[in-house]
Scaffold this active site. Structure first.
Site, PDB file in Angstrom:
ATOM      1  CG  LEU A  90      -1.862  -1.214   1.351  1.00  7.84           C
ATOM      2  CD1 LEU A  90      -2.737  -1.062   2.583  1.00  7.84           C
ATOM      3  CD2 LEU A  90      -2.721  -1.395   0.104  1.00  7.84           C
ATOM      4  N   GLY A 144      -1.834   6.541  -2.297  1.00  7.14           N
ATOM      5  CA  GLY A 144      -3.009   6.457  -3.152  1.00  7.14           C
ATOM      6  C   GLY A 144      -4.057   5.521  -2.577  1.00  7.14           C
ATOM      7  CG  HIS A 145      -3.308   1.316  -2.179  1.00  6.76           C
ATOM      8  ND1 HIS A 145      -1.966   1.129  -2.408  1.00  6.76           N
ATOM      9  CD2 HIS A 145      -3.947   0.609  -3.148  1.00  6.76           C
ATOM     10  CE1 HIS A 145      -1.799   0.342  -3.450  1.00  6.76           C
ATOM     11  NE2 HIS A 145      -2.978   0.014  -3.922  1.00  6.76           N
ATOM     12  N   GLY A 162      -9.061   3.198  -7.876  1.00  6.63           N
ATOM     13  CA  GLY A 162      -8.244   4.331  -8.295  1.00  6.63           C
ATOM     14  C   GLY A 162      -8.352   4.568  -9.795  1.00  6.63           C
ATOM     15  CD  GLN A 163      -9.217   9.722 -13.111  1.00 12.31           C
ATOM     16  OE1 GLN A 163     -10.182  10.193 -12.509  1.00 12.31           O
ATOM     17  NE2 GLN A 163      -8.360  10.486 -13.783  1.00 12.31           N
ATOM     18  CE  LYS A 164      -1.378   3.154 -10.510  1.00 15.24           C
ATOM     19  NZ  LYS A 164      -1.114   1.959 -11.372  1.00 15.24           N
ATOM     20  CG  ASP A 165      -5.196   0.326 -12.209  1.00 14.32           C
ATOM     21  OD1 ASP A 165      -4.324  -0.129 -12.957  1.00 14.32           O
ATOM     22  OD2 ASP A 165      -5.030   0.517 -10.997  1.00 14.32           O
ATOM     23  CB  SER A 189       2.411   2.330  -9.239  1.00 23.16           C
ATOM     24  OG  SER A 189       2.412   0.949  -9.552  1.00 23.16           O
TER      25      SER A 189
END
Length: 285
Positions: free
Chosen positions: A33, A36-37, A147-150, A185
């Site tokens: 983690l 972001g998490h 998360g928006q990263k994915d 990440s």
């Protein structure tokens, strides 16, 4: 904060919470983690009575056995971080617990998975959909945080929720970045010092592309070409894809449409570590 190791324990916990009239939020993760998490957990805790964080490195979504083996696993450190962020229960299953027998059902998301991650990682989204379905069934959350990263993953899960009528609200949280722009990440911790220095070039390319989209003076193809040139100016990168696409259909764009939501996505290898990132914006009206 409770630690749950079995599917039965998670089901019982969720049922007790539901019976007590409590609102449940689920934050699915693969662990290792970072901030972001934790921002997802804090956002969930702000509006929910119960926040369940799952930590499970899901083998069915990896199409590279070495990547699965090397994925960082830090369950003790993760649990220390979670309680102060507002987590009330951690689900820490084994592979055998999640997959007591081989899964034979197969998900196909059509055009949504024929591009980008789906095109380069065959079977990836079948694995994602399988494990997310299991987690939804076991924890029965009112909300689930991603998360928006994915971005493509969020789009796929949204389709999954619609197709299977899951009674859950999906919350997509903006990408959290380091001070130099690199998207946070779990894989970042595997970057060498030298690689970490050049890694922000990916976000620079996305920012360049976004600026060109907003200016509307270049075609999608020209925007892509300019951004790719910026990335490839650093020979340490091996670019896998760079796409300018419709944010909802994920299909590559050939022209702009006023008010259209656009997602600019990329994946690249840096020192053998695969990094992904994206930005989302709207074409000016």
């Amino acid at each position: 904060m409770e630690i749950l190791y079995t599917a039965a324990a998670l089901q019982a916990h969720a049922e007790n919470c539901r019976q007590a009239g409590q609102r449940i939020a689920l934050v699915p993760t693969m662990g290792a983690l970072h901030e972001g998490h934790l921002q997802l957990v804090r956002a969930a805790a702000a509006v929910s009575d119960v926040v369940i964080v799952s930590i499970f490195v899901n083998p069915t979504q990896f199409n590279n056995a070495e990547d699965f083996q090397l994925y960082p696993r830090l369950p003790k450190a993760d649990t220390v971080l979670l309680e102060p962020a507002g987590c009330t229960a951690v689900f820490l299953p084994s592979v055998e617990e999640m997959y007591p027998q081989p899964t034979v059902m197969h998900f196909d998301f059509g055009a949504l998975e024929r591009v980008m991650e789906g095109a380069h990682r065959p079977g990836h989204f079948n694995g994602v959909a399988t494990v997310v379905s299991k987690l939804f069934h076991l924890s029965r959350p009112h909300q689930a945080y991603f998360g928006q990263k994915d971005w493509q993953q969020v789009t796929i899960v949204r389709q999954l929720v619609a197709d299977l009528s899951f009674d859950v609200e999906l919350v997509s949280f903006p990408t959290v970045r380091e001070a130099d722009g690199l998207a946070m990440s779990s894989r970042n911790r595997r970057l060498s010092g030298e690689a970490r220095t050049v890694a922000p070039r990916l976000y620079e390319a996305l920012t360049l592309a976004a600026t060109l989209v907003l200016a509307q003076q270049e075609s999608p193809a020209a925007v892509r070409q300019a951004a790719v040139a910026h990335i490839e100016g650093e020979p340490a990168f091996q670019l896998e894809y760079f796409e300018v696409a419709d944010a909802h259909t994920l299909q590559p764009l050939n022209a702009w449409e006023a008010g259209q939501q656009v997602v600019i996505c990329l994946a690249a290898f840096l020192g053998g570590i695969r990094l992904i990132d994206n930005v989302v914006l709207s074409v000016p009206k």
